[in-house]
Every structure is written in C-alpha cells, then in structure tokens.
Design a protein around this motif. Structure first.
Motif, PDB file in Angstrom:
ATOM      1  N   ILE A  65       0.836  -1.200   0.000  1.00 18.70           N
ATOM      2  CA  ILE A  65       0.000   0.000   0.000  1.00 18.70           C
ATOM      3  C   ILE A  65       0.870   1.250   0.000  1.00 18.70           C
ATOM      4  CG2 ILE A  65      -0.206   0.053   2.524  1.00 18.70           C
ATOM      5  CD1 ILE A  65      -2.883   1.078  -0.068  1.00 18.70           C
ATOM      6  N   THR A  68       2.439   1.655  -3.446  1.00 18.47           N
ATOM      7  CA  THR A  68       1.426   2.136  -4.391  1.00 18.47           C
ATOM      8  C   THR A  68       1.227   3.635  -4.243  1.00 18.47           C
ATOM      9  OG1 THR A  68       0.286   0.000  -4.390  1.00 18.47           O
ATOM     10  CG2 THR A  68      -0.983   1.924  -5.101  1.00 18.47           C
ATOM     11  N   THR A 134      -6.370  -0.285   1.875  1.00 18.61           N
ATOM     12  CA  THR A 134      -5.688  -1.538   1.557  1.00 18.61           C
ATOM     13  C   THR A 134      -6.632  -2.528   0.885  1.00 18.61           C
ATOM     14  OG1 THR A 134      -6.144  -2.284   3.820  1.00 18.61           O
ATOM     15  CG2 THR A 134      -3.980  -1.319   3.403  1.00 18.61           C
ATOM     16  N   TYR A 177      -0.885  -6.380   0.235  1.00 19.08           N
ATOM     17  CA  TYR A 177      -1.713  -5.216   0.565  1.00 19.08           C
ATOM     18  C   TYR A 177      -2.406  -5.394   1.917  1.00 19.08           C
ATOM     19  CZ  TYR A 177      -1.221  -3.024  -4.004  1.00 19.08           C
ATOM     20  OH  TYR A 177      -0.714  -2.399  -5.122  1.00 19.08           O
TER      21      TYR A 177
END
Length: 311
Positions: A65, A68, A134, A177
């Motif tokens: 996460i 990202t 997430t 995640y």
C-alpha cells in the motif's frame, strides 16, 4: 448469430462499468479526510525522500500500500484526485474481473447482474469504497487469483500447473496489501482439496506462487536492514492491533467462520454421497471464507467488508 449477443453483452458490460465510474466520480474531488489515507500518504512521502520503509517510515500495514501511494505521488503528484482516480481504476478492474468470473460460471445475464451489484456495492460510501484503502487494492489481485484458478480447473491436468502458480502469485501480491487475502486463498485451497483426487498437484504450485512475493519482500527488507521491523508490521503487531479493538467473545468470533465451515461441510457431504461438486458452487465457498476474513478483526470498520463484495 453469435456476433450480436457478444456485441450486446460487451455493450451492457461497458455500461455497468460506466455506472460504477459515475458512482465513484464525486470521490475524485473530495479532500483527504480519512486518517489512514493521510498516514499512507505521509509514509509514502518519506519513502520518496529516501527513508527506508519500516525503519525511517513506519506504519503497521503490509508494504504494497505504501509503495502504491509512493508510485502515485511520483507519477501524478500528492493530490487526492490522482490517488482516488487510481483507486477507482483498480475498483473498475476488479469489477471487470468479477464479471469475467461470473461469465465463465453462470453466463452473460448473471455476469451483467454481478457487475451491477458490484458497481453499487463498491460505488457508495457505505463500505468506504470511495477511499484508497488496503482492501480497495487487495481485492483486485485476489479476484484475479480466483479467475486464474477457474481457468486452471477447466484445462487438461498437464496444463493446469502454470495457472495454479499464477493464482498463488496473485494471492501473494494481494496479501502484500492486506494479510486477510489468505482467506481468499483458503477458499481456493479448500475447493481443490474437496474436488480433486490428487489435490497436492494443485496445492504445491499454488503455495509456491504465493511464497514468491513473500520471499521477494523479505529479501528486500533484509537488504534494507529493516527486516525485523517489517516482520513486526506484517505479523508481530497483529495481536496488539486485535487487543486494541473491542473485546469479542469466542462465540462471536466463531460466527464469522461459520459460513465457511458450513459451505465446506456441505460440499464434502456432496462428495461423500457421490454427487457432483461443480465449479459454479465455488462462489458460495469463496463468500464464506471472505466473510471470515472480513470479520477476523475486532474493529467494526465498514471497509473491511469490501473483501466480501467480489464473492
């Protein structure tokens, strides 16, 4: 005759995706108001400024996460619009995957119905799906893993191994995640165990595929000198995090696992009676395990329920 139904399905499927996008559109212009988004953004910014994740920049969430968020910030800037747009694209891709799963299992009509249900379930703030959480990113690789499993199950035995490995790899990414993606994997493993004469031939590549992202992440944090902190974030802090939530009785926790147990028991009983256990029964098993994953935490956050929506 085949071209017209295919064109009609494609058109209607695109319409369901458009509905989903329109439902998410207002969230593109919302300010960052949820605390976790601010934490993820701050950690990602520290990573971009040279801090090592879990050493110089820390939060008790799995690493993907933060990577990202950092990728979105590096590419589009730190504004909420770009972040929510990327999250919306992830949701739309998950919806398309869910429709592909339903198409293979139930045909075009139910596929379109699944698309609409998904669009409305994930298109309103009720499950906080207008945020970049997430779960919002986890459900895409988890759903792709299910699709890979279905593609494997309908191939000759010799051609299945790469698809099982791909499903495991996608589940490993999903767990990067949020850890509860293992419940989606448990649904696939349970279905394999119940339906196949030699389940280890499928479970082995599934497990190897799942392990690869974990090994890669462990190696990365070993190299950065932050492996102990990484391990605490993804495993060690789970007990502490659970203790911070409202206390739940063992019975209440058992209720969360009951749908999965009932689905497994029913399928096993069908197998014992010599009745067919069809792939079309898998979503029921998937939903049961997804409910177990979504309710495994003592915190009653609505976005936890996003895990159940694809199933």
């Amino acid at each position: 005759m085949r071209t017209r139904p295919a064109f009609a399905y494609t058109t209607l499927a695109a319409a369901t995706l458009l509905v989903a996008f329109l439902l998410h559109y207002p969230s593109l212009f919302e300010p960052r108001w949820y605390g976790d988004e601010g934490i993820f953004a701050a950690v990602a910014q520290n990573i971009r400024h040279g801090q090592a994740l879990y050493a110089g920049a820390w939060d008790n969430k799995p690493p993907l996460i933060f990577f990202t968020y950092a990728a979105v910030q590096s590419t589009f800037g730190s504004g909420v619009f770009a972040l929510h747009l990327v999250a919306t694209i992830s949701v739309l891709a998950t919806q398309a995957t869910v429709m592909a799963i339903a198409l293979r299992l139930f045909g075009p009509r139910r596929s379109l119905a699944a698309g609409l249900i998904f669009a409305f379930a994930m298109g309103t703030p009720l499950l906080e799906a207008n945020l970049a959480m997430t779960e919002t990113f986890m459900i895409l690789p988890a759903s792709l893993a299910v699709l890979a499993y279905l593609l494997a199950a309908r191939r000759d035995e010799r051609a299945r191994t790469p698809w099982y490995a791909a499903a495991g790899l996608l589940l490993g990414i999903a767990a990067g995640y949020k850890q509860v993606a293992v419940f989606d994997g448990a649904a696939i493993a349970a279905m394999i165990w119940i339906t196949q004469e030699r389940p280890l031939r499928a479970l082995a590549p599934l497990a190897v595929g799942f392990a690869l992202p974990q090994i890669a992440l462990a190696a990365f944090f070993l190299a950065s000198g932050a492996f102990p902190q990484y391990w605490y974030a993804v495993a060690g802090s789970l007990r502490l995090y659970a203790e911070l939530g409202p206390a739940q009785s063992p019975f209440v926790r058992f209720i969360g696992f009951l749908p999965a147990l009932m689905a497994c028991a029913w399928l096993v009983r069908r197998r014992q009676l010599g009745r067919e256990v069809r792939l079309s029964m898998f979503p029921m098993l998937w939903l049961g395990f997804a409910i177990a994953g979504a309710t495994s935490s003592s915190f009653p956050f609505p976005h936890y329920l996003q895990q159940t929506i694809p199933a």
